[in-house]
Write a protein that holds these residues in place. Structure first.
Motif, mmCIF file in Angstrom:
data_model
loop_
_atom_site.group_PDB
_atom_site.id
_atom_site.type_symbol
_atom_site.label_atom_id
_atom_site.label_comp_id
_atom_site.label_asym_id
_atom_site.label_seq_id
_atom_site.Cartn_x
_atom_site.Cartn_y
_atom_site.Cartn_z
ATOM 1 N N HIS A 1 0.809 -1.206 0.000
ATOM 2 C CA HIS A 1 0.000 0.000 0.000
ATOM 3 C C HIS A 1 0.849 1.265 0.000
ATOM 4 C CE1 HIS A 1 0.516 -1.309 4.186
ATOM 5 N NE2 HIS A 1 0.663 -0.034 4.441
ATOM 6 N N LYS A 2 2.019 1.209 -0.642
ATOM 7 C CA LYS A 2 2.858 2.396 -0.740
ATOM 8 C C LYS A 2 2.368 3.317 -1.866
ATOM 9 C CE LYS A 2 7.658 3.756 -1.127
ATOM 10 N NZ LYS A 2 9.037 3.299 -1.293
ATOM 11 N N HIS A 3 1.985 2.721 -2.983
ATOM 12 C CA HIS A 3 1.490 3.476 -4.132
ATOM 13 C C HIS A 3 0.011 3.206 -4.334
ATOM 14 C CE1 HIS A 3 5.392 4.779 -5.687
ATOM 15 N NE2 HIS A 3 5.850 3.588 -5.338
ATOM 16 N N LEU A 4 -0.684 4.196 -4.833
ATOM 17 C CA LEU A 4 -2.099 4.046 -5.152
ATOM 18 C C LEU A 4 -2.294 3.120 -6.342
ATOM 19 C CD1 LEU A 4 -5.014 4.950 -4.598
ATOM 20 C CD2 LEU A 4 -4.626 6.832 -6.169
ATOM 21 N N LEU A 5 -1.381 3.158 -7.307
ATOM 22 C CA LEU A 5 -1.510 2.314 -8.488
ATOM 23 C C LEU A 5 -1.419 0.834 -8.127
ATOM 24 C CD1 LEU A 5 -1.791 2.192 -11.540
ATOM 25 C CD2 LEU A 5 0.683 2.317 -11.707
ATOM 26 N N ASN A 6 -0.545 0.462 -7.197
ATOM 27 C CA ASN A 6 -0.462 -0.936 -6.763
ATOM 28 C C ASN A 6 -1.772 -1.393 -6.128
ATOM 29 O OD1 ASN A 6 2.156 -1.141 -7.613
ATOM 30 N ND2 ASN A 6 3.032 -0.784 -5.587
ATOM 31 N N SER A 7 -2.370 -0.546 -5.339
ATOM 32 C CA SER A 7 -3.637 -0.901 -4.705
ATOM 33 C C SER A 7 -4.749 -1.056 -5.737
ATOM 34 C CB SER A 7 -4.036 0.166 -3.691
ATOM 35 O OG SER A 7 -3.078 0.260 -2.686
ATOM 36 N N LEU A 8 -4.783 -0.169 -6.708
ATOM 37 C CA LEU A 8 -5.820 -0.255 -7.730
ATOM 38 C C LEU A 8 -5.644 -1.483 -8.609
ATOM 39 C CD1 LEU A 8 -6.131 3.476 -8.813
ATOM 40 C CD2 LEU A 8 -7.578 2.200 -7.260
ATOM 41 N N LEU A 9 -4.409 -1.845 -8.930
ATOM 42 C CA LEU A 9 -4.173 -3.037 -9.737
ATOM 43 C C LEU A 9 -4.542 -4.312 -8.982
ATOM 44 C CD1 LEU A 9 -0.860 -2.188 -11.583
ATOM 45 C CD2 LEU A 9 -3.110 -2.479 -12.572
ATOM 46 N N SER A 10 -4.275 -4.343 -7.683
ATOM 47 C CA SER A 10 -4.655 -5.532 -6.922
ATOM 48 C C SER A 10 -6.177 -5.639 -6.787
ATOM 49 C CB SER A 10 -3.992 -5.527 -5.550
ATOM 50 O OG SER A 10 -4.423 -4.430 -4.794
ATOM 51 N N LEU A 11 -6.864 -4.514 -6.671
ATOM 52 C CA LEU A 11 -8.332 -4.554 -6.661
ATOM 53 C C LEU A 11 -8.889 -5.044 -7.997
ATOM 54 C CD1 LEU A 11 -9.281 -1.311 -4.735
ATOM 55 C CD2 LEU A 11 -9.633 -3.652 -3.998
ATOM 56 N N GLU A 12 -8.251 -4.646 -9.097
ATOM 57 C CA GLU A 12 -8.696 -5.098 -10.412
ATOM 58 C C GLU A 12 -8.427 -6.596 -10.592
ATOM 59 O OE1 GLU A 12 -10.855 -4.287 -13.628
ATOM 60 O OE2 GLU A 12 -10.286 -2.777 -12.163
ATOM 61 N N PHE A 13 -7.324 -7.075 -10.017
ATOM 62 C CA PHE A 13 -7.026 -8.506 -10.072
ATOM 63 C C PHE A 13 -8.066 -9.302 -9.288
ATOM 64 C CE2 PHE A 13 -4.235 -12.210 -9.002
ATOM 65 C CZ PHE A 13 -4.043 -12.632 -10.305
ATOM 66 N N MET A 14 -8.514 -8.748 -8.171
ATOM 67 C CA MET A 14 -9.583 -9.392 -7.411
ATOM 68 C C MET A 14 -10.884 -9.414 -8.214
ATOM 69 S SD MET A 14 -8.963 -7.968 -3.578
ATOM 70 C CE MET A 14 -10.545 -8.496 -3.002
ATOM 71 N N MET A 15 -11.165 -8.333 -8.918
ATOM 72 C CA MET A 15 -12.376 -8.288 -9.740
ATOM 73 C C MET A 15 -12.335 -9.333 -10.859
ATOM 74 S SD MET A 15 -14.625 -6.113 -8.770
ATOM 75 C CE MET A 15 -15.567 -5.635 -10.180
ATOM 76 N N LEU A 16 -11.154 -9.547 -11.449
ATOM 77 C CA LEU A 16 -11.046 -10.570 -12.489
ATOM 78 C C LEU A 16 -11.260 -11.969 -11.917
ATOM 79 C CD1 LEU A 16 -8.055 -9.268 -14.608
ATOM 80 C CD2 LEU A 16 -10.442 -9.444 -15.293
ATOM 81 N N GLY A 17 -10.757 -12.202 -10.709
ATOM 82 C CA GLY A 17 -10.997 -13.489 -10.057
ATOM 83 C C GLY A 17 -12.465 -13.710 -9.751
ATOM 84 N N ILE A 18 -13.141 -12.667 -9.294
ATOM 85 C CA ILE A 18 -14.575 -12.778 -9.012
ATOM 86 C C ILE A 18 -15.358 -12.978 -10.304
ATOM 87 C CG2 ILE A 18 -16.574 -11.498 -8.148
ATOM 88 C CD1 ILE A 18 -14.679 -10.240 -6.087
ATOM 89 N N PHE A 19 -14.926 -12.313 -11.376
ATOM 90 C CA PHE A 19 -15.596 -12.497 -12.664
ATOM 91 C C PHE A 19 -15.426 -13.931 -13.164
ATOM 92 C CE2 PHE A 19 -15.367 -12.365 -17.337
ATOM 93 C CZ PHE A 19 -16.690 -12.071 -17.587
ATOM 94 N N LEU B 1 -14.965 -16.586 -11.289
ATOM 95 C CA LEU B 1 -15.796 -17.422 -10.419
ATOM 96 C C LEU B 1 -17.273 -17.296 -10.775
ATOM 97 C CD1 LEU B 1 -15.644 -19.256 -7.889
ATOM 98 C CD2 LEU B 1 -16.030 -17.203 -6.540
ATOM 99 N N LEU B 2 -17.724 -16.080 -11.016
ATOM 100 C CA LEU B 2 -19.127 -15.861 -11.374
ATOM 101 C C LEU B 2 -19.460 -16.481 -12.737
ATOM 102 C CD1 LEU B 2 -21.787 -14.356 -10.565
ATOM 103 C CD2 LEU B 2 -20.938 -12.492 -11.977
ATOM 104 N N GLY B 3 -18.573 -16.281 -13.695
ATOM 105 C CA GLY B 3 -18.807 -16.851 -15.019
ATOM 106 C C GLY B 3 -18.823 -18.356 -15.008
ATOM 107 N N MET B 4 -17.969 -18.934 -14.179
ATOM 108 C CA MET B 4 -17.935 -20.386 -14.073
ATOM 109 C C MET B 4 -19.216 -20.919 -13.434
ATOM 110 S SD MET B 4 -14.899 -22.476 -12.273
ATOM 111 C CE MET B 4 -15.174 -21.536 -10.793
ATOM 112 N N ASN B 5 -19.696 -20.257 -12.401
ATOM 113 C CA ASN B 5 -20.918 -20.702 -11.731
ATOM 114 C C ASN B 5 -22.155 -20.506 -12.596
ATOM 115 O OD1 ASN B 5 -19.663 -21.614 -9.440
ATOM 116 N ND2 ASN B 5 -19.845 -19.650 -8.388
ATOM 117 N N VAL B 6 -22.238 -19.385 -13.295
ATOM 118 C CA VAL B 6 -23.417 -19.114 -14.123
ATOM 119 C C VAL B 6 -23.442 -20.037 -15.332
ATOM 120 C CG1 VAL B 6 -24.472 -17.372 -15.598
ATOM 121 C CG2 VAL B 6 -23.729 -16.768 -13.333
ATOM 122 N N SER B 7 -22.280 -20.313 -15.923
ATOM 123 C CA SER B 7 -22.274 -21.202 -17.089
ATOM 124 C C SER B 7 -22.591 -22.637 -16.691
ATOM 125 C CB SER B 7 -20.924 -21.138 -17.795
ATOM 126 O OG SER B 7 -19.915 -21.705 -16.982
ATOM 127 N N GLY B 8 -22.311 -23.000 -15.442
ATOM 128 C CA GLY B 8 -22.652 -24.343 -14.986
ATOM 129 C C GLY B 8 -24.130 -24.519 -14.731
#
Length: 99
Positions: free
Chosen positions: A26-44, A46-53
């Motif tokens: 959490h030293k840079h704002l860009l690192n925090s934003l990129l990690s949040l976006e990586f979490m969003m891709l993981g959730i996407f 997971l959601l896509g896998m569950n909905v397609s099933g």
């Protein structure tokens, strides 16, 4: 294509790695934003896998992806605004008492 258990483990690892990156780097704002976006891709994933099933109802994934893109655009515009006003994206340089 990957089977269900491998995709589930991959998406959970992406979510936890993004959360760990958000908490620890959490030293840079860009690192925090990129990690949040990586979490969003993981959730996407997971959601896509569950909905397609479940069935052919994939519109909720498109809605979630649209919200993620809008959120990413807001984060990027906030980052540009902060860099223009403060000159960098260090968290230590932000002061709540300044206007």
């Amino acid at each position: 294509m990957l089977n269900f258990s491998v995709s589930l483990i991959l998406s959970l690892v992406m979510i936890f790695c993004g959360g760990w990156g958000f908490v620890s780097y959490h030293k840079h704002l860009l690192n925090s934003l990129l990690s949040l976006e990586f979490m969003m891709l993981g959730i996407f994933l997971l959601l896509g896998m569950n909905v397609s099933g479940v069935g052919s109802e994939i519109y909720i994934c498109l809605f979630f992806l649209t919200l993620g893109v809008c959120e990413g655009a807001l984060r990027l515009s906030l980052l540009v605004l902060i860099v223009r006003s403060h000159g960098n994206d260090y968290f230590k340089s932000f002061n709540m008492l300044e206007c």
